[in-house]
Design a protein around this motif. Structure first.
Motif, PDB file in Angstrom:
ATOM      1  N   VAL A 186       0.831  -1.164   0.050  1.00 53.14           N
ATOM      2  CA  VAL A 186      -0.059   0.018  -0.066  1.00 53.14           C
ATOM      3  C   VAL A 186       1.000   1.314  -0.061  1.00 53.14           C
ATOM      4  N   LYS A 188       0.491   4.184  -0.242  1.00 51.56           N
ATOM      5  CA  LYS A 188      -0.109   5.639   0.508  1.00 51.56           C
ATOM      6  C   LYS A 188      -0.123   5.156   1.934  1.00 51.56           C
ATOM      7  N   GLN A 584      -5.185  -4.081   0.909  1.00 46.22           N
ATOM      8  CA  GLN A 584      -5.388  -2.770   0.424  1.00 46.22           C
ATOM      9  C   GLN A 584      -6.787  -2.403   0.785  1.00 46.22           C
ATOM     10  N   VAL A 585      -7.810  -3.178   0.776  1.00 47.46           N
ATOM     11  CA  VAL A 585      -9.144  -2.568   0.846  1.00 47.46           C
ATOM     12  C   VAL A 585      -9.495  -2.459   2.459  1.00 47.46           C
ATOM     13  N   HIS A 587      -7.132  -1.401   4.728  1.00 48.05           N
ATOM     14  CA  HIS A 587      -6.270  -0.113   4.933  1.00 48.05           C
ATOM     15  C   HIS A 587      -7.261   1.042   4.627  1.00 48.05           C
ATOM     16  N   GLU A 588      -7.948   0.957   3.466  1.00 52.03           N
ATOM     17  CA  GLU A 588      -8.854   1.789   2.720  1.00 52.03           C
ATOM     18  C   GLU A 588     -10.054   2.240   3.507  1.00 52.03           C
ATOM     19  N   SER A 593      -5.082   5.621   4.549  1.00 47.82           N
ATOM     20  CA  SER A 593      -4.341   6.205   3.390  1.00 47.82           C
ATOM     21  C   SER A 593      -3.664   7.671   3.526  1.00 47.82           C
TER      22      SER A 593
END
Ligand code: ASP
Ligand code: MG
Length: 607
Positions: A186, A188, A584-585, A587-588, A593
């Motif tokens: 990730v 960001k 990723q999802v 974290h988002e 981020s």
């Protein structure tokens, strides 16, 4: 003020860099007493390992310690010279010269004790002491050189800070601090200003590259203020905080008291959804409904069973029980039927009879497999049946009959020689301003093992995990679910857990031998899994965190095969193929981020 500063391999990777670091140290030494701990230069340790491997496939561990401890000795001498050249009096010392006394376990020794007199004398003379990290000496007679395990200089630094009663320990590295997740997956990921030691330990797989978990354990146990920051900037980095600990002896530093408290909560009830189809989105729907009702769930466990049907069980406080059942009942008709009618239909089952959660609390439980196994053994010896288990780095919790609670607490306090503590003390203060989710980690090196039809009687978990502990296999994420099944007239339960892939074959061997002696039981192993964890001390007080995580995974059609929670962590096991997307999802989903990728400063960009 007394400050311990530790500089990692990259930070002292060349003569130039050693000089840059020396300037930084000298500046601090103008106003403070300073002890510097250094790693071997650059990739020196890797190079030494490689040479040893060219000579032997299985080199003696004693000789490995003789070899690897040389790397740090080069750095201490050069650093000390660089400081002297700047006019700063300095003195280098090996682990043995300091008196960092460890167990006689070559290549993975734990620190027992640190002598401080000689260091204190030189500090009082205004010298900077430069100590070789990662190494110690076995004891005063043997005088064998030992090392603490790869990455162990962090541990040396924090242990020195504890022994010297330092005001702060600063870990200097080539990254700007601790990030919310792995920036390679990730980009960001954001830099954290602050994290608690418990959160850091739960994020072990994320944090381990930046900070040796044993260092965090010591910081937590002795309440050492810790900072992780870049060697090349003046940015503040990440503070790793801990509540004020109970006093503990410095003798047996890394060994004594792996468990420092016993907690319980006797006001729990459980709700299960049994035999639900194994497809994405069901956990999201259930806990979405729970969150809408603003019910605070405590433990959530989900384990996969035969033919891809799941059970999800969660606990709530007694006064939320009726509303929780109502949510589960409302969702039930939307699930459809199971493909195979033989398996039976989905069902909601409540356990209103009060149940209790008892937990042992400490740092680094997973790395000490004997601790969980001793807990299960203690409960078994008291004749107490364990209904559910949930484990994490800082806590092992068992759900039992509430009527057994007092006896369980007393037995555990006796077994671990600790006091019962109310969960509302230190930790509550610690989490008051923690966000619900601080960071997200991915662990791709785990394998899932499930044992079906384990006879349901006290002592089974104790037997299983003692076997694994005896083989020194660390078990992460143990789940014992609520469902019982009759097999040939015997009441059984399923237990699932994860171990590192490296240990999976050994675990399988040990367990299969044991199961062969039972009336029933069957082992399933799946190495193609990954574990995604969201960690935050603030999640205790904010309903809906679990729902948000499950919804994020469901939106990507990612199936969850196991769920386990602790107060500060939610972990989901997913298919290996979904690992990166899952991280990723999640974290988002928690808004972690940053606006742009974190810039990793390099020594070339500083003057
Ligand atoms: N030099 C050792 C290693 O590379 C110890 C350390 O740097 O922390 O593992
Ligand atoms: Mg390191």
């Amino acid at each position: 003020m007394l400050i311990v500063q530790k500089y990692g391999g990259t930070s002292v990777g060349s003569v130039d860099r050693i000089q840059t670091v020396a300037r930084r140290v000298a500046k601090t030494a103008r106003d403070h007493s300073v002890v510097v701990v250094v790693s071997a230069m650059g990739k020196t340790t890797d190079g030494l390992v490689k040479m040893a491997e060219e000579i032997s496939g299985n080199p003696s561990r004693r000789e490995m310690d003789m070899l690897l401890s040389t790397g740090e000795q080069v750095t201490i001498a050069l650093m000390s010279m660089a400081l002297q050249e700047l006019g700063q009096p300095a003195l280098s010392m090996t682990g043995a010269q300091v008196g960092i006394v460890t167990e006689a376990e070559h290549t993975r020794a734990r620190i027992l004790h640190i002598q401080t007199e000689r260091m204190e004398r030189h500090l009082n003379e205004g010298k900077v002491i430069v100590v070789a990290g990662f190494q110690g000496i076995s004891d005063r007679e043997q005088l064998e050189i030992t090392t603490l395990g790869r990455g162990g200089s962090d541990t040396s630094a924090v242990a020195l800070a504890a022994a010297l009663g330092a005001d702060q320990c600063e870990i200097y590295t080539d990254v700007p601090g601790i990030l919310t997740t792995d920036p390679r997956i990730v980009p960001k990921a954001k830099l954290m200003d602050e994290i608690t030691c418990d959160e850091m330990l739960e994020l072990a797989s994320l944090g381990a590259k930046v900070l040796h978990p044993r260092a965090v354990e010591i910081a937590r146990n002795y309440g050492i203020p810790l900072v992780v920051r870049s060697s090349w900037t003046d940015d503040p980095g990440t503070r790793v905080t801990s509540p004020k600990p109970e006093p503990r002896p410095l003798e047996g530093l890394e060994l004594v008291r792996p468990v420092d408290g016993v907690e319980f909560d006797a006001d729990q009830a459980a709700v299960s959804m049994l035999r639900i189809p194994d497809r994405p989105g069901i956990a999201a729907r259930l806990f979405g409904g729970i969150a809408l009702q603003k019910l605070n769930v405590d433990l959530i466990i989900q384990s996969i069973h035969e033919a891809n049907i799941n059970d999800i069980t969660f606990t709530v406080t007694q006064n939320c029980y009726n509303r929780a059942i109502a949510v589960a009942d409302a969702i039930l008709p939307t699930l459809g039927r199971n493909d195979d009618p033989e398996l039976g239909e989905p069902e909601v089952r409540g356990y209103e009879a009060p149940i209790a959660k008892v937990s042992i609390v400490g740092a680094g439980m997973i790395g000490r497999p004997k601790v969980a196994s001793q807990m299960f053994r203690t409960l078994a010896e008291a004749g107490i049946n364990i209904q559910m288990i949930s484990t994490s780095e800082v806590k092992v919790s068992c759900v039992i009959d509430a009527a057994d609670c007092d006896r369980a607490v007393e037995a555990l306090c006796g077994a671990f020689d600790v006091r019962q503590r109310s969960p509302e003390t230190a930790e509550a203060a610690d989490r008051s301003d923690s966000p619900p989710v601080r960071g997200v980690a991915l662990d791709r090196n785990q394998a899932r093992l499930a044992i079906r039809y384990v006879p349901d009687r006290p002592g089974m978990a104790a037997t299983l995990f003692a076997l694994l502990a005896d083989s020194n296999i660390s078990v992460d994420m143990i789940i014992q679910s609520q469902r019982c099944q009759q097999i040939d007239g015997i009441l059984t339960r399923d237990i699932a857990f994860t171990v590192s892939q490296a240990d999976a074959a050994e675990a399988q061997k040990v367990l299969e031998a044991a199961i062969a002696t039972w009336e029933c039981g069957e082992l399933f192993v799946n190495p193609a899994i990954a574990k995604v964890s969201a960690v935050g001390a603030g999640m205790v007080d904010s309903p809906g965190v679990a729902a948000r995580m499950f919804e994020a995974l469901a939106a990507e059609n990612i199936n969850i095969s196991m769920i386990a929670t602790s107060e500060i962590k939610i972990s989901c096991v997913v298919d290996e193929k979904d690992a990166v997307k899952a991280l990723q999802v999640v974290h988002e989903a928690f808004g972690l981020s940053g606006d742009e990728a974190v810039i990793i400063p390099s020594p070339a960009t500083v003057s």
